[in-house]
Structure formats: structure tokens, C-alpha cells
Design a protein around this motif. Structure first.
Motif, PDB file in Angstrom:
ATOM      1  N   ASP A  96       9.303   3.227  27.625  1.00 32.73           N
ATOM      2  CA  ASP A  96      10.281   4.318  27.481  1.00 32.73           C
ATOM      3  C   ASP A  96      10.945   4.624  28.820  1.00 32.73           C
ATOM      4  O   ASP A  96      12.172   4.765  28.905  1.00 32.73           O
ATOM      5  CB  ASP A  96       9.612   5.598  26.954  1.00 32.73           C
ATOM      6  N   GLN A 100      14.897   4.134  29.906  1.00 32.69           N
ATOM      7  CA  GLN A 100      15.697   5.212  30.481  1.00 32.69           C
ATOM      8  C   GLN A 100      16.256   4.796  31.842  1.00 32.69           C
ATOM      9  O   GLN A 100      17.408   5.074  32.165  1.00 32.69           O
ATOM     10  CB  GLN A 100      14.858   6.484  30.620  1.00 32.69           C
ATOM     11  N   GLU A 130      16.853  14.851  22.233  1.00 32.57           N
ATOM     12  CA  GLU A 130      15.393  14.837  22.044  1.00 32.57           C
ATOM     13  C   GLU A 130      14.728  13.737  22.850  1.00 32.57           C
ATOM     14  O   GLU A 130      13.646  13.929  23.405  1.00 32.57           O
ATOM     15  CB  GLU A 130      15.030  14.710  20.553  1.00 32.57           C
ATOM     16  N   ASP A 131      15.362  12.559  22.926  1.00 35.00           N
ATOM     17  CA  ASP A 131      14.819  11.477  23.760  1.00 35.00           C
ATOM     18  C   ASP A 131      14.753  11.910  25.223  1.00 35.00           C
ATOM     19  O   ASP A 131      13.763  11.663  25.904  1.00 35.00           O
ATOM     20  CB  ASP A 131      15.686  10.213  23.645  1.00 35.00           C
ATOM     21  N   ARG A 134      11.958  14.446  25.638  1.00 34.75           N
ATOM     22  CA  ARG A 134      10.637  13.797  25.577  1.00 34.75           C
ATOM     23  C   ARG A 134      10.280  13.218  26.947  1.00 34.75           C
ATOM     24  O   ARG A 134       9.151  13.368  27.431  1.00 34.75           O
ATOM     25  CB  ARG A 134      10.664  12.698  24.513  1.00 34.75           C
ATOM     26  N   GLN A 165      22.287  11.982  28.124  1.00 38.17           N
ATOM     27  CA  GLN A 165      20.934  12.245  28.595  1.00 38.17           C
ATOM     28  C   GLN A 165      20.936  12.645  30.065  1.00 38.17           C
ATOM     29  O   GLN A 165      20.160  13.509  30.474  1.00 38.17           O
ATOM     30  CB  GLN A 165      20.054  11.021  28.349  1.00 38.17           C
TER      31      GLN A 165
END
Length: 176
Positions: A96, A100, A130-131, A134, A165
Motif C-alpha cells: 500500500d 502511494q 478513504e484510501d 487509511r 490524495q
């Protein structure tokens, strides 16, 4: 100036002499260089931004190579473990974070291209936020509470997920 406006000037003086060499006066020439100085400052700033863009591009390319290695080794490590091994969850987090970081790298490359633009397309805005949240929850101190409120579960916009983001990250970091 006579109106009270301040300007930048180049000032040139020449001594005026008679036939015997005695000073009889001074000739002065004053030239307004305010606009020239402003344009020079703009040019210097533009050159700085160009240099920063080249640096960002080089860093992004090097970082991209590192991320490729991280993703590859994470994938190899995951293959050697059973699906219920406790380390698999940590490897998922590494993946993850690497994904990113790839987005941040793309943002750097977009920034470094003169007139470049991000790859825009349909983005599920609540999912993108939401990503980001998180990832933020894992990186911000535990004493910081993150709350999101979305009114539409499937709100799609035309944009770039990474840039959206990045906005969320910047808001959270500034709020912290």
C-alpha cells in the motif's frame, strides 16, 4: 517621481569642464529600470523553478527504481509465506505504501514537466479520500483522530487520484 511613485533608476553623471579644465557643472542622465529589474527577477525565479523541476524529475526517476525493487521483493516474500502468516499483513502495508509512493512519484514527474498535466480520468472521490485516510491513520500519531464524512458513496469526478490524495495529506499535515 513627481507623483510620489517609487522607481528604480540607473544614474549616470559626467563632469562638465571649461577650456581651462575648471568644473562648470554636471550632466546627469537618469533611466527608469523598474520594469527591467522586475523582468530580471521573474527570469531568475523561472530559472530556479526549472532547476527544481529537473531535480524533482531526477529524484522521481531514482525513487521509482527503488519502489520497483520494494514491490518486487515484497511480492517474492509474500510467495514464500502461507496466506495466513502474520507477516502477510505487514507486506500488504508495504505494498500500500509503495503504491502511494508511486503516486507521489508521478506527481513529482508531472510537476517537473513544463506545462505537464496529471493523468485525469474518472475518480471515485470517497474511495480516493478513504484510501488517503487509511494511509494517514498509520502514519500520524495516535493522539490525532481522523474523521471523514461522505454524503455520496459513489461520487465520481474527473481528476487525478494522486493529486486528490495529496490534497488530503496536505490538509491533515497542516491540521496536525
Amino acid at each position: 517621481t513627481a507623483s510620489g511613485k517609487r522607481i528604480l533608476c540607473d544614474w549616470y553623471n559626467s563632469t562638465l569642464r571649461d577650456d581651462q579644465g575648471r568644473v562648470i557643472g554636471v550632466a546627469s542622465l537618469v533611466q527608469d529600470v523598474t520594469e527591467v529589474k522586475r523582468l530580471e527577477d521573474e527570469l531568475r525565479q523561472s530559472q530556479k523553478m526549472e532547476a527544481i523541476g529537473r531535480l524533482a524529475s531526477g529524484v522521481a526517476h531514482d525513487f521509482s527504481s527503488l519502489l520497483t525493487a520494494i514491490s518486487g521483493f515484497t511480492s517474492l516474500a509474500r510467495r514464500t509465506l502461507s496466506p495466513n502468516h502474520p507477516a502477510v499483513r505487514s507486506l500488504d502495508r508495504v505494498d500500500d505504501a509503495a503504491r502511494q509512493a508511486v503516486g507521489v512519484t508521478k506527481s513529482l514527474l508531472t510537476f517537473s514537466r513544463a506545462g505537464g498535466s496529471a493523468a485525469k480520468g474518472p475518480v471515485d472521490l470517497p474511495a480516493a479520500v478513504e484510501d488517503a485516510v487509511r494511509i494517514l491513520r498509520r502514519t500520524l500519531p495516535a493522539n490525532i483522530e481522523l474523521r471523514t464524512h461522505t454524503s455520496a458513496p459513489n461520487l465520481f469526478i474527473n481528476g487525478d487520484t494522486t493529486q486528490i490524495q495529496q490534497v488530503v495529506f496536505n490538509l491533515a499535515i497542516n491540521a496536525r
